[in-house]
Design an enzyme around this catalytic site. Structure first.
Site, PDB file in Angstrom:
ATOM      1  N   HIS A   1     -11.770   6.651   1.402  1.00 31.60           N
ATOM      2  CA  HIS A   1     -11.783   8.005   1.954  1.00 31.60           C
ATOM      3  C   HIS A   1     -11.593   9.039   0.853  1.00 31.60           C
ATOM      4  O   HIS A   1     -10.961   8.747  -0.170  1.00 31.60           O
ATOM      5  CB  HIS A   1     -10.647   8.158   2.976  1.00 31.60           C
ATOM      6  CG  HIS A   1      -9.327   7.615   2.494  1.00 31.60           C
ATOM      7  ND1 HIS A   1      -8.384   8.401   1.889  1.00 31.60           N
ATOM      8  CD2 HIS A   1      -8.823   6.345   2.461  1.00 31.60           C
ATOM      9  CE1 HIS A   1      -7.344   7.653   1.546  1.00 31.60           C
ATOM     10  NE2 HIS A   1      -7.587   6.386   1.866  1.00 31.60           N
TER      11      HIS A   1
ATOM     12  N   ASP B   1       0.870  -1.183   0.000  1.00 37.12           N
ATOM     13  CA  ASP B   1       0.000   0.000   0.000  1.00 37.12           C
ATOM     14  C   ASP B   1       0.903   1.228   0.000  1.00 37.12           C
ATOM     15  O   ASP B   1       1.643   1.448   0.963  1.00 37.12           O
ATOM     16  CB  ASP B   1      -0.904  -0.030   1.238  1.00 37.12           C
ATOM     17  CG  ASP B   1      -1.985   1.037   1.203  1.00 37.12           C
ATOM     18  OD1 ASP B   1      -1.876   1.993   0.399  1.00 37.12           O
ATOM     19  OD2 ASP B   1      -2.937   0.929   2.000  1.00 37.12           O
TER      20      ASP B   1
ATOM     21  N   GLU C   1      -6.623  -1.153  -3.786  1.00 35.54           N
ATOM     22  CA  GLU C   1      -7.018   0.257  -3.651  1.00 35.54           C
ATOM     23  C   GLU C   1      -6.615   1.039  -4.895  1.00 35.54           C
ATOM     24  O   GLU C   1      -5.509   0.861  -5.410  1.00 35.54           O
ATOM     25  CB  GLU C   1      -6.321   0.866  -2.426  1.00 35.54           C
ATOM     26  CG  GLU C   1      -6.590   2.353  -2.221  1.00 35.54           C
ATOM     27  CD  GLU C   1      -6.000   2.896  -0.926  1.00 35.54           C
ATOM     28  OE1 GLU C   1      -5.024   2.315  -0.431  1.00 35.54           O
ATOM     29  OE2 GLU C   1      -6.531   3.908  -0.433  1.00 35.54           O
TER      30      GLU C   1
ATOM     31  N   ASP D   1      -3.033   7.318  -3.421  1.00 38.88           N
ATOM     32  CA  ASP D   1      -2.982   6.232  -2.438  1.00 38.88           C
ATOM     33  C   ASP D   1      -3.473   4.988  -3.161  1.00 38.88           C
ATOM     34  O   ASP D   1      -4.602   4.978  -3.674  1.00 38.88           O
ATOM     35  CB  ASP D   1      -3.912   6.646  -1.284  1.00 38.88           C
ATOM     36  CG  ASP D   1      -4.020   5.631  -0.166  1.00 38.88           C
ATOM     37  OD1 ASP D   1      -3.291   4.627  -0.170  1.00 38.88           O
ATOM     38  OD2 ASP D   1      -4.866   5.870   0.729  1.00 38.88           O
TER      39      ASP D   1
ATOM     40  N   HIS E   1      -6.610  11.358   4.637  1.00 39.33           N
ATOM     41  CA  HIS E   1      -7.956  10.946   5.019  1.00 39.33           C
ATOM     42  C   HIS E   1      -8.766  12.213   5.272  1.00 39.33           C
ATOM     43  O   HIS E   1      -8.797  12.739   6.375  1.00 39.33           O
ATOM     44  CB  HIS E   1      -7.932  10.040   6.251  1.00 39.33           C
ATOM     45  CG  HIS E   1      -7.324   8.697   5.961  1.00 39.33           C
ATOM     46  ND1 HIS E   1      -7.139   7.741   6.918  1.00 39.33           N
ATOM     47  CD2 HIS E   1      -6.865   8.158   4.810  1.00 39.33           C
ATOM     48  CE1 HIS E   1      -6.587   6.663   6.370  1.00 39.33           C
ATOM     49  NE2 HIS E   1      -6.402   6.892   5.091  1.00 39.33           N
TER      50      HIS E   1
ATOM     51  N   GLU F   1     -11.056   1.359  -1.357  1.00 40.90           N
ATOM     52  CA  GLU F   1     -10.131   0.324  -0.887  1.00 40.90           C
ATOM     53  C   GLU F   1     -10.825  -0.776  -0.100  1.00 40.90           C
ATOM     54  O   GLU F   1     -10.866  -0.750   1.122  1.00 40.90           O
ATOM     55  CB  GLU F   1      -8.981   0.923  -0.085  1.00 40.90           C
ATOM     56  CG  GLU F   1      -9.330   1.796   1.078  1.00 40.90           C
ATOM     57  CD  GLU F   1      -8.058   2.203   1.844  1.00 40.90           C
ATOM     58  OE1 GLU F   1      -7.214   1.348   2.121  1.00 40.90           O
ATOM     59  OE2 GLU F   1      -7.935   3.395   2.161  1.00 40.90           O
TER      60      GLU F   1
HETATM   61 MN    MN Z   1      -6.318   4.711   1.566  1.00 39.13          MN
HETATM   62 MN    MN Z   2      -3.654   2.974   1.006  1.00 38.22          MN
END
Ligand code: MN
Ligand code: MN
Length: 300
Positions: A163, A90, A279, A101, A171, A196
Site C-alpha cells: 500500500h 510486523d 515487508e 511499516d 493504508h 509486503e
Molecule cells: Mn503494511
Molecule cells: Mn505491516
C-alpha cells in the site's frame, strides 16, 4: 527530480521513522524464542519505538502460523511462543505522522522446518522491490513477487496487498498487489510505499477470524466527549489497541464508541496453510525503490 514528483517535504523524518521501525522489527525477531510471551514481546517492541523518540504507528502485530496478519496481544494475554511457531513480526513507527511499516518472519527456535516459506517471502520481497520504477506499473511488483514465490512451489496470498503511505494514513489510496493483473496504477517519484508479500503452503487466500484487538477511529469523535477526544488526539486515524489505554474512563469510552471505531479481525489463511510475510517501506526514487527500513546493520 522529475516533473510531477511528490516527495514529502520532511523526507528525513520518514527516513528516521523507518530506521526506528527496522530496529524494532529486529528486536521483535530476537525476542521470539521458545517460551517468550507474546504480550511481553509486543510491549518491548513498542517501548523501543517510544525510547527512540517515535510513536508506534500501530500495535505490534504478532501473528502466528495460519494467522496472516492483524493479531496483537490483548491486555493480560498469557500466550507464549512454542518451538516451530512461524511468527510474523510486523511493526510500525511514526514521527509526526511520517509512518514506516515493516515486517519479517521468524521460525521460533531457529529450526529450518519452515525455511522454504521464509526464504520464498524474502525472495518475493527482494523481487518486488527491484521491480519498482518511477512512472512504471505497480503491476510489475505483483508479477515479480508472485513469480518468485511460485517458483519455490508456494503461493502468494492474493487478497493481501502492499500500500501507499501518507501522513497519518497507513493504508493510503494505492494498493500494491502481490499477483499480476491486479492494478492499473503507476508509481510516482517521491511516493512512500510498503511492499509486503505473503507466502503460504495453503490456498493463497485469507478469511476473517476473531477480533485481533486492533481498533481505529473511522472519524473524529464529538468534542464534548472528553475521554474520546483525548484518545483521538493521541491516535488520530492510526490503529491502536486497548493495551495502550490504561485509563479506566478512556477504556469505558471506547466501549461506548464502537460505531466510531473500526475493529480488525485476524486474517487467517483460508486453506489452513502456514503464512510467512516480509515487508519494507520504500521510497520511489529517481531510479527505483530505495529501501528505507533496511536492516540496521546495512544491506538487507
Ligand atoms: Mn503494511
Ligand atoms: Mn505491516
Amino acid at each position: 527530480m522529475s516533473p510531477g514528483a511528490r516527495y514529502p517535504p520532511d523526507l528525513d523524518r520518514w527516513r528516521e521513522a523507518a530506521r526506528i521501525a527496522a530496529g524494532a522489527r529486529e528486536l521483535g525477531v530476537r525476542l521470539a524464542v521458545p517460551g517468550a510471551k507474546l504480550g511481553e514481546i509486543a510491549e518491548a517492541v513498542e517501548a523501543s519505538i517510544r525510547a527512540a523518540g517515535a510513536q508506534p504507528a500501530f500495535p505490534a502485530n504478532l501473528s502466528r502460523n495460519v494467522e496472516a496478519a492483524h493479531f496483537t496481544p490483548d491486555v493480560g494475554d498469557r500466550a507464549a511462543l512454542a518451538t516451530g511457531d512461524l511468527l510474523k513480526v510486523d511493526v510500525g513507527a511514526h514521527l509526526d505522522g511520517a509512518i514506516s511499516d515493516t515486517a519479517d518472519t521468524v521460525e521460533v527456535g531457529g529450526g529450518r522446518r519452515h525455511a522454504h516459506l521464509v526464504d520464498a517471502v524474502h525472495a518475493g520481497l527482494a523481487a518486488g522491490v527491484a521491480a519498482v520504477r518511477p512512472g512504471g506499473p505497480v503491476e510489475a511488483v505483483g508479477r515479480a513477487v508472485a513469480e518468485a514465490i511460485r517458483r519455490r512451489g508456494l503461493k502468494p496470498i492474493v487478497d493481501l496487498t502492499g500500500h501507499s503511505i501518507e501522513r497519518y494514513l497507513l493504508h493510503a489510496g494505492k494498493a500494491i498487489p502481490n499477483v499480476p493483473g491486479a492494478s492499473d496504477a503507476v508509481f510516482v517519484e517521491g511516493e512512500i510505499v510498503a511492499i509486503e508479500p505473503f507466502a503460504t503452503n495453503g490456498e493463497g487466500r485469507i478469511e476473517n477470524g476473531p477480533f485481533g484487538h486492533i481498533l481505529r477511529f473511522r472519524r473524529p469523535p464529538p468534542e464534548r466527549d472528553a475521554p474520546l477526544a483525548r484518545l483521538y488526539e493521541r491516535f488520530r486515524t492510526l490503529p491502536f489497541t486497548v493495551r495502550w489505554v490504561p485509563d479506566a474512563e478512556e477504556r469505558a469510552a471506547l466501549e461506548r464508541a464502537r460505531r466510531l471505531l473500526q475493529s480488525y479481525p485476524v486474517f487467517l489463511e483460508r486453506g489452513g496453510g502456514l503464512v510467512a510475510q516480509a515487508e519494507h517501506t520504500v521510497l520511489v526514487g529517481p531510479e527505483g525503490a530505495e529501501v528505507l527500513s533496511a536492516r540496521s546493520g546495512g544491506a538487507r
